[in-house]
Design a protein around this motif. Structure first.
Motif, PDB file in Angstrom:
ATOM      1  N   GLU A  45       2.531  -0.563   1.274  1.00  0.00           N
ATOM      2  CA  GLU A  45       1.699  -1.058   2.374  1.00  0.00           C
ATOM      3  C   GLU A  45       0.503  -1.851   1.845  1.00  0.00           C
ATOM      4  O   GLU A  45       0.176  -2.920   2.367  1.00  0.00           O
ATOM      5  N   GLU A  48       1.708  -5.045   0.621  1.00  0.00           N
ATOM      6  CA  GLU A  48       2.479  -5.770   1.639  1.00  0.00           C
ATOM      7  C   GLU A  48       3.828  -6.224   1.076  1.00  0.00           C
ATOM      8  O   GLU A  48       4.263  -7.357   1.285  1.00  0.00           O
ATOM      9  N   SER A 186      -6.784  -9.855  -0.668  1.00  0.00           N
ATOM     10  CA  SER A 186      -5.911  -8.701  -0.494  1.00  0.00           C
ATOM     11  C   SER A 186      -5.121  -8.477  -1.768  1.00  0.00           C
ATOM     12  O   SER A 186      -5.030  -9.358  -2.637  1.00  0.00           O
ATOM     13  N   ALA A 188      -1.955  -8.293  -2.018  1.00  0.00           N
ATOM     14  CA  ALA A 188      -0.827  -9.230  -2.018  1.00  0.00           C
ATOM     15  C   ALA A 188      -1.262 -10.607  -2.495  1.00  0.00           C
ATOM     16  O   ALA A 188      -0.592 -11.245  -3.312  1.00  0.00           O
TER      17      ALA A 188
END
Length: 342
Positions: A45, A48, A186, A188
């Motif tokens: 999570e 991502e 982030s 990701a």
């Protein structure tokens, strides 16, 4: 006034509480514990990436070296900054775990490679056939050993060079959380979306007792990592204690909150040091800085109880490495600055 390293900080109370909870009763060993299943889903999570393979080891050296090993052959070249941690502070572990891959230093100001220097380094390798090492992979450190931070765009520019030669890319993220806080990115954006294939996601320097995650974005590499981890002696039997640390670290974004604290006190310290007349050798962008000050300052600071590492300096000056951590307080910073200004 303890600024030697964020490795010297204690573990966050939430981490210790999670270990106490994990200690109750029995749990399956070697990573088959229920906590690790939750950790895997939570890491996916955070990054991502629903297919990421997630593994835990107890040291950053193991995380980096095993991550490099799954993408390197013994005759490979691994391109990294000349002062990268894997090149200067791993006692040859990357070469050992890759069965001989050669580290190629890439120059760059303030601990950072740039696309031009990386392209030049890659272009010089693999041109003499069987007589030389072959192009293998690229490793990027964020936060760098100079305390500077790559933005996702800078990482993407480096990985674009690597991909033009068909090379995979590793990110040494021992201070990964600190780099994210600085860049407001982030997980990701800093990794797979910027072309990174495998990341060492650090926890030890940022409030954990001793745990690092290796996040592999190509699940086809997972089984090889499992075999290499076991063969290297880094598959921990009572794995639940590492799992518990990582779960608590990620719960409620504790990892980011701790990094914000370290970076905030780092910024306060860096600004205060500069305000006291010192010169920073590199831009202070996270929680680590390298100031230079006048002769005799070391003796005065150490007499007052300050702890840090002394570093090479220009003639007529002294230099230091100062690192703040999640539990560094503003009061400690202000006390240090008061002595420095005296």
């Amino acid at each position: 006034m303890y600024f030697t390293s964020d490795n010297a900080s204690g573990a966050h109370p939430d981490i210790l509480a999670a270990l106490t909870r994990a200690n109750d009763g029995f749990a399956r060993s070697y990573g088959a514990d229920a906590i690790m299943q939750r950790v895997t889903e939570r890491v996916r999570e955070v990054f991502e990436h629903p297919d990421a393979a997630v593994y835990l080891v107890s040291t950053g050296t193991a995380a980096n070296s095993l991550a490099l090993a799954i993408y390197s052959q013994p005759w490979s070249a691994v391109f990294a900054h000349t002062d990268a941690h894997i090149a200067t502070d791993e006692c040859g572990a990357p070469e050992f775990y890759t069965s001989g891959a050669k580290l190629i230093g890439v120059p760059g100001d303030h601990g950072k490679m740039n696309p031009e220097s990386l392209a030049q380094a890659i272009g010089r390798i693999g041109e003499v056939g069987v007589h030389g090492v072959q192009r293998g992979m690229v490793s990027i450190t964020n936060v760098t050993e100079a305390g500077t931070v790559y933005t996702p765009a800078e990482i993407a520019a480096l990985t674009a060079v690597a991909k033009s030669y068909g090379l995979p890319c590793h990110l040494d993220g021992a201070r990964f959380a600190n780099s994210l806080v600085t860049s407001n990115a982030s997980a990701a954006q800093m990794t797979w979306a910027a072309g990174i294939d495998v990341v060492s996601f650090g926890g030890t320097k940022n409030g954990c007792l001793g745990v690092e995650a290796v996040v592999i974005f190509d699940p086809a590499k997972a089984w090889e990592f499992e075999l290499r981890r076991k063969r290297a002696g880094h598959l921990v039997s009572k794995h639940r204690y590492m799992s518990a640390q990582m779960e608590a670290y990620l719960e409620g974004d504790l990892w980011l909150r701790l990094a914000r604290q370290a970076n905030a006190t780092g910024a306060r310290l860096a600004q205060g040091v500069a305000g006291a007349g010192a010169r920073h050798q590199h831009p202070a962008q996270a929680n680590m800085m390298f100031p230079e000050w006048s002769l005799g300052t070391h003796a005065r600071l150490e007499a007052a109880g300050a702890a840090y590492y002394q570093m090479p300096a220009r003639a007529g000056f002294e230099a230091a490495r100062l690192v703040t951590s999640w539990n560094t307080t503003e009061a400690e910073v202000d006390q240090f600055l008061s002595v420095l200004r005296a």
